[in-house]
Design a protein around this motif. Sequence first.
Motif, mmCIF file in Angstrom:
data_model
loop_
_atom_site.group_PDB
_atom_site.id
_atom_site.type_symbol
_atom_site.label_atom_id
_atom_site.label_comp_id
_atom_site.label_asym_id
_atom_site.label_seq_id
_atom_site.Cartn_x
_atom_site.Cartn_y
_atom_site.Cartn_z
ATOM 1 N N ALA A 248 0.830 -1.204 0.000
ATOM 2 C CA ALA A 248 0.000 0.000 0.000
ATOM 3 C C ALA A 248 0.867 1.258 0.000
ATOM 4 O O ALA A 248 0.601 2.200 -0.752
ATOM 5 N N GLY A 249 1.879 1.276 0.837
ATOM 6 C CA GLY A 249 2.777 2.425 0.896
ATOM 7 C C GLY A 249 3.508 2.657 -0.413
ATOM 8 O O GLY A 249 3.670 3.797 -0.858
ATOM 9 N N GLU A 250 3.929 1.574 -1.041
ATOM 10 C CA GLU A 250 4.654 1.660 -2.311
ATOM 11 C C GLU A 250 3.769 2.208 -3.434
ATOM 12 O O GLU A 250 4.215 2.963 -4.288
ATOM 13 N N LEU A 251 2.487 1.801 -3.412
ATOM 14 C CA LEU A 251 1.573 2.158 -4.496
ATOM 15 C C LEU A 251 0.642 3.322 -4.158
ATOM 16 O O LEU A 251 -0.215 3.669 -4.971
ATOM 17 N N PHE A 252 0.782 3.882 -2.957
ATOM 18 C CA PHE A 252 -0.040 5.012 -2.525
ATOM 19 C C PHE A 252 -1.525 4.676 -2.539
ATOM 20 O O PHE A 252 -2.352 5.441 -3.037
ATOM 21 N N ILE A 253 -1.848 3.484 -2.000
ATOM 22 C CA ILE A 253 -3.230 3.056 -1.842
ATOM 23 C C ILE A 253 -3.411 2.610 -0.398
ATOM 24 O O ILE A 253 -2.439 2.495 0.351
ATOM 25 N N SER A 254 -4.652 2.334 0.010
ATOM 26 C CA SER A 254 -4.872 1.882 1.382
ATOM 27 C C SER A 254 -4.473 0.416 1.518
ATOM 28 O O SER A 254 -4.439 -0.333 0.531
ATOM 29 N N ALA A 255 -4.207 0.011 2.747
ATOM 30 C CA ALA A 255 -3.849 -1.387 3.005
ATOM 31 C C ALA A 255 -5.008 -2.305 2.633
ATOM 32 O O ALA A 255 -4.797 -3.409 2.135
ATOM 33 N N LYS A 256 -6.239 -1.862 2.864
ATOM 34 C CA LYS A 256 -7.414 -2.660 2.504
ATOM 35 C C LYS A 256 -7.491 -2.855 0.989
ATOM 36 O O LYS A 256 -7.773 -3.953 0.507
ATOM 37 N N THR A 257 -7.229 -1.798 0.225
ATOM 38 C CA THR A 257 -7.235 -1.904 -1.235
ATOM 39 C C THR A 257 -6.147 -2.861 -1.693
ATOM 40 O O THR A 257 -6.372 -3.694 -2.580
ATOM 41 N N ALA A 258 -4.977 -2.781 -1.085
ATOM 42 C CA ALA A 258 -3.888 -3.703 -1.426
ATOM 43 C C ALA A 258 -4.309 -5.137 -1.140
ATOM 44 O O ALA A 258 -4.063 -6.038 -1.948
ATOM 45 N N SER A 259 -4.977 -5.350 -0.017
ATOM 46 C CA SER A 259 -5.445 -6.675 0.353
ATOM 47 C C SER A 259 -6.412 -7.230 -0.686
ATOM 48 O O SER A 259 -6.315 -8.403 -1.083
ATOM 49 N N VAL A 260 -7.330 -6.397 -1.148
ATOM 50 C CA VAL A 260 -8.293 -6.820 -2.168
ATOM 51 C C VAL A 260 -7.570 -7.182 -3.462
ATOM 52 O O VAL A 260 -7.853 -8.215 -4.076
ATOM 53 N N HIS A 261 -6.619 -6.361 -3.864
ATOM 54 C CA HIS A 261 -5.869 -6.635 -5.093
ATOM 55 C C HIS A 261 -5.068 -7.930 -4.974
ATOM 56 O O HIS A 261 -5.023 -8.724 -5.920
ATOM 57 N N VAL A 262 -4.430 -8.143 -3.839
ATOM 58 C CA VAL A 262 -3.665 -9.373 -3.633
ATOM 59 C C VAL A 262 -4.607 -10.578 -3.702
ATOM 60 O O VAL A 262 -4.291 -11.576 -4.355
ATOM 61 N N SER A 263 -5.762 -10.484 -3.072
ATOM 62 C CA SER A 263 -6.736 -11.576 -3.123
ATOM 63 C C SER A 263 -7.166 -11.859 -4.554
ATOM 64 O O SER A 263 -7.288 -13.024 -4.958
ATOM 65 N N ASN A 264 -7.375 -10.807 -5.328
ATOM 66 C CA ASN A 264 -7.751 -10.977 -6.737
ATOM 67 C C ASN A 264 -6.635 -11.648 -7.537
ATOM 68 O O ASN A 264 -6.902 -12.497 -8.389
ATOM 69 N N ILE A 265 -5.405 -11.274 -7.262
ATOM 70 C CA ILE A 265 -4.263 -11.895 -7.943
ATOM 71 C C ILE A 265 -4.208 -13.384 -7.624
ATOM 72 O O ILE A 265 -4.035 -14.219 -8.524
ATOM 73 N N LEU A 266 -4.364 -13.728 -6.338
ATOM 74 C CA LEU A 266 -4.327 -15.141 -5.947
ATOM 75 C C LEU A 266 -5.429 -15.922 -6.650
ATOM 76 O O LEU A 266 -5.194 -17.030 -7.147
ATOM 77 N N ALA A 267 -6.630 -15.340 -6.716
ATOM 78 C CA ALA A 267 -7.753 -16.015 -7.375
ATOM 79 C C ALA A 267 -7.483 -16.196 -8.865
ATOM 80 O O ALA A 267 -7.738 -17.270 -9.425
ATOM 81 N N LYS A 268 -6.976 -15.164 -9.515
ATOM 82 C CA LYS A 268 -6.714 -15.252 -10.954
ATOM 83 C C LYS A 268 -5.630 -16.268 -11.273
ATOM 84 O O LYS A 268 -5.670 -16.929 -12.311
ATOM 85 N N LEU A 269 -4.662 -16.398 -10.390
ATOM 86 C CA LEU A 269 -3.591 -17.374 -10.591
ATOM 87 C C LEU A 269 -4.018 -18.778 -10.176
ATOM 88 O O LEU A 269 -3.344 -19.751 -10.499
#
Length: 55
Positions: free
Chosen positions: A15-36
């Motif tokens: 989140a800090g690296e991408l200037f987004i919230s930790a919750k948003t990062a969590s959602v994106h990571v979950s989406n990546i895991l699902a897509k993979l």
Amino acid sequence: MLRLVAEGRSNREIAGELFISAKTASVHVSNILAKLGVASRGEAAAMAHQRNALG
């Protein structure tokens, strides 16, 4: 973002690296895991390394 996951970064660090919230990062990571089709960040990192997807 997969590169950051593969580097072992936490959601907060991503989140800090991408200037987004930790919750948003969590959602994106979950989406990546699902897509993979993997169950963990470690599996996603291994898949990325195997496929040289980190360019």
